[in-house]
Design a protein around this motif. Sequence first.
Motif, mmCIF file in Angstrom:
data_model
loop_
_atom_site.group_PDB
_atom_site.id
_atom_site.type_symbol
_atom_site.label_atom_id
_atom_site.label_comp_id
_atom_site.label_asym_id
_atom_site.label_seq_id
_atom_site.Cartn_x
_atom_site.Cartn_y
_atom_site.Cartn_z
ATOM 1 N N CYS A 444 -9.957 -75.638 -37.654
ATOM 2 C CA CYS A 444 -11.055 -76.008 -38.558
ATOM 3 C C CYS A 444 -11.327 -77.509 -38.478
ATOM 4 C CB CYS A 444 -10.686 -75.602 -39.986
ATOM 5 S SG CYS A 444 -11.889 -76.105 -41.202
ATOM 6 N N ASP A 445 -10.264 -78.288 -38.432
ATOM 7 C CA ASP A 445 -10.430 -79.750 -38.383
ATOM 8 C C ASP A 445 -11.123 -80.203 -37.102
ATOM 9 O OD1 ASP A 445 -10.026 -82.508 -39.091
ATOM 10 O OD2 ASP A 445 -8.462 -82.526 -37.552
ATOM 11 N N LYS A 446 -10.777 -79.525 -35.997
ATOM 12 C CA LYS A 446 -11.255 -80.021 -34.685
ATOM 13 C C LYS A 446 -12.589 -79.412 -34.254
ATOM 14 C CE LYS A 446 -7.443 -82.334 -33.212
ATOM 15 N NZ LYS A 446 -6.538 -82.064 -34.262
ATOM 16 N N THR A 453 -18.497 -80.958 -46.420
ATOM 17 C CA THR A 453 -17.781 -80.271 -47.508
ATOM 18 C C THR A 453 -16.933 -79.143 -46.934
ATOM 19 O OG1 THR A 453 -19.328 -78.470 -48.032
ATOM 20 C CG2 THR A 453 -19.820 -80.623 -48.990
ATOM 21 N N GLY A 454 -15.992 -78.677 -47.750
ATOM 22 C CA GLY A 454 -15.151 -77.564 -47.327
ATOM 23 C C GLY A 454 -14.286 -77.090 -48.483
ATOM 24 N N PHE A 473 -9.539 -85.492 -43.338
ATOM 25 C CA PHE A 473 -10.770 -86.125 -42.833
ATOM 26 C C PHE A 473 -11.836 -85.102 -42.429
ATOM 27 C CE2 PHE A 473 -7.558 -89.470 -42.165
ATOM 28 C CZ PHE A 473 -8.176 -90.481 -42.893
ATOM 29 N N THR A 474 -11.627 -83.830 -42.818
ATOM 30 C CA THR A 474 -12.559 -82.782 -42.385
ATOM 31 C C THR A 474 -13.697 -82.593 -43.387
ATOM 32 O OG1 THR A 474 -10.489 -81.742 -41.711
ATOM 33 C CG2 THR A 474 -12.483 -80.538 -41.209
ATOM 34 N N ALA A 475 -13.548 -83.169 -44.574
ATOM 35 C CA ALA A 475 -14.603 -83.024 -45.583
ATOM 36 C C ALA A 475 -14.582 -84.217 -46.517
ATOM 37 C CB ALA A 475 -14.406 -81.749 -46.386
ATOM 38 N N GLY A 476 -15.784 -84.721 -46.855
ATOM 39 C CA GLY A 476 -15.888 -85.790 -47.861
ATOM 40 C C GLY A 476 -15.849 -85.212 -49.258
ATOM 41 N N ASN A 477 -16.189 -83.944 -49.402
ATOM 42 C CA ASN A 477 -16.080 -83.236 -50.686
ATOM 43 C C ASN A 477 -15.258 -81.976 -50.449
ATOM 44 O OD1 ASN A 477 -18.352 -85.070 -51.188
ATOM 45 N ND2 ASN A 477 -18.516 -83.950 -53.117
#
Length: 540
Positions: A444-446, A453-454, A473-477
């Motif tokens: 999911c991250d890559k 968001t996530g 670092f995969t979502a700001g929210n």
Amino acid sequence: MSEQPTNEPILGYAPGSSERQSLMEEMDRQMSEVIEIPCIINGQEVYTGTTTTQVIPHNHGHVIARVHLAGREEMEAACEAAVNAQGEWIGIGLEARCEIFERCADLLAGDWRMRVNAATMLNQSKTAFQAEIDAACELIDFWRFNCHYARGFHDDFQPLVSPEGVLNTTDIRPLEGFVLSITPFNFSSIAANLPSAPAIVGCTGVWKPSRNSYHSNYVLMQLMMEAGLPPGVINFLPGSGAEITEVALSNPDFAGLHFTGSTATFQGLWQEIGLALPGLRSYPRIVGETGGKDFVVAHPDCDRRGLLVALLRGAFEYQGQKCSAASRAYIPRSVWDAISADLISEIGKIKMGDARDFTNFMTAVIDKRAFDKISGYIERASQRDTCEIVCGGGYDDSVGYFIQPTIIVTTDSDSESMIEEIFGPVLTVYLYDDEDFENVLEVCDKASPYALTGSIFSSSEENVQKAYEALRFTAGNFYINDKPTGAVVAQQPFGGARASGTNDKAGGPLNLLRWISPRSVKRTLDIPQDWTYPFMGADE
Ligand code: NAD
């Protein structure tokens, strides 16, 4: 510090309610006319005669406005008007500026609410609820909380130390020059907030609305003028984004870009600003909130009904045209086996159609370009061996741009619809073996360049923590056991990083700070009269 505002309560629009009645009447009224939308430059309406029409996406044969587009001359005049207005706008002071924007909020909370909501429902094809949480509540919150935060700066940023004989202060200046706000179609609140936020702290600017939301955005411009916004502070310019950018960047007083829209557009704008730099008086501030490929990751121990509701609402409300819409999900096979039949059956109950029919949960996507793009993704998925369309997949643009809520199940975590932003009612689900939770977090991250968001769904704190760390670092929210949409001002300040934007968090103090350029002031009370220093004395 001013008294802290509270979030604007959401009206329910239940059958028989007075708000439902007023909203219907207002939509009927707006549908019965074709308004002329001018440019607004220095407070004056400018009818250029070069026009385009604005239609209703769920009924694209119905014209609601004729829009007068700005040409080069109007664009140059708008930039100049903004520059000329700045002195007085700074001069009236923060408190007077806040009073104007708080009046905007009060007008929107009161007499203007139905007008703005109806325009948003017709212009951007939103249901009553989606219009209410966007055009009314979120914008009221943006205006009220931004004023509150702006008042706070003056105290928060004063120097900590003033030694005896010295008085140190910080003058909270706005950027010198004008700010260009280029706004997206999908949220009326964002459209009005982008030019307003810099204006609250003393900037003036040019607002270029999206070609798909001229009608609702014009109503908001009128509201701001009614609230007492002085001429030239925000200049409203329907027209070509590329052209206004070229004109703005050829003006040495260009001081900043406040953008929300797609990643590709923003990247192009950033490059253009870089090239224009030698001709500009300042280093411009560049703030942009852009695309997303928002995820839901479920653990085998998750609340299954909760997950189902989050997927349905997260993916299909507003036809998936929220930058935060759930568009990829990583679901363990055991969970999918348990919920898929129910999920598909619930989606089968979704009604789609005219925004004026309050039983509809979905309406149309914004325009022909979006319709073609989204249906293209569906078609390509239907031809791929690794993808199966398990519900929806149909589309029809004969009356409006309607696309059925669609779920694609894939065995390929890198398939096109799993990693690219589609911006429509399409959710792609990747099924993983139950024991592969930690691997899937990495996938999911890559998988996608975006990081907006996530959500993680799990009933165990340990698994929530694993996701929290792996997806830092995969979502700001980031949402825990909730859908990845529906951020509220002052509760979950919104924005993402990586290809999703500069993450300056709209509706929060961090965003406002981008529009100020402080001046440090030292006032010496005991003026030195002797130019020599003690070290200069000769040794005995
Ligand atoms: P878009 O990029 O097509 O348009 C955004 C604005 O840019 C419009 O006003 C448009 O006219 C203008 N524009 C387009 N090309 C331009 C150019 N070459 N030069 C200057 N201006 C140009 O985006 P959209 O379809 O209006 O909005 C959808 C996109 O916005 C999605 O990608 C969505 O994820 C994103 N979005 C992000 C957020 C967020 O907070 N991250 C919020 C809302 C929307």
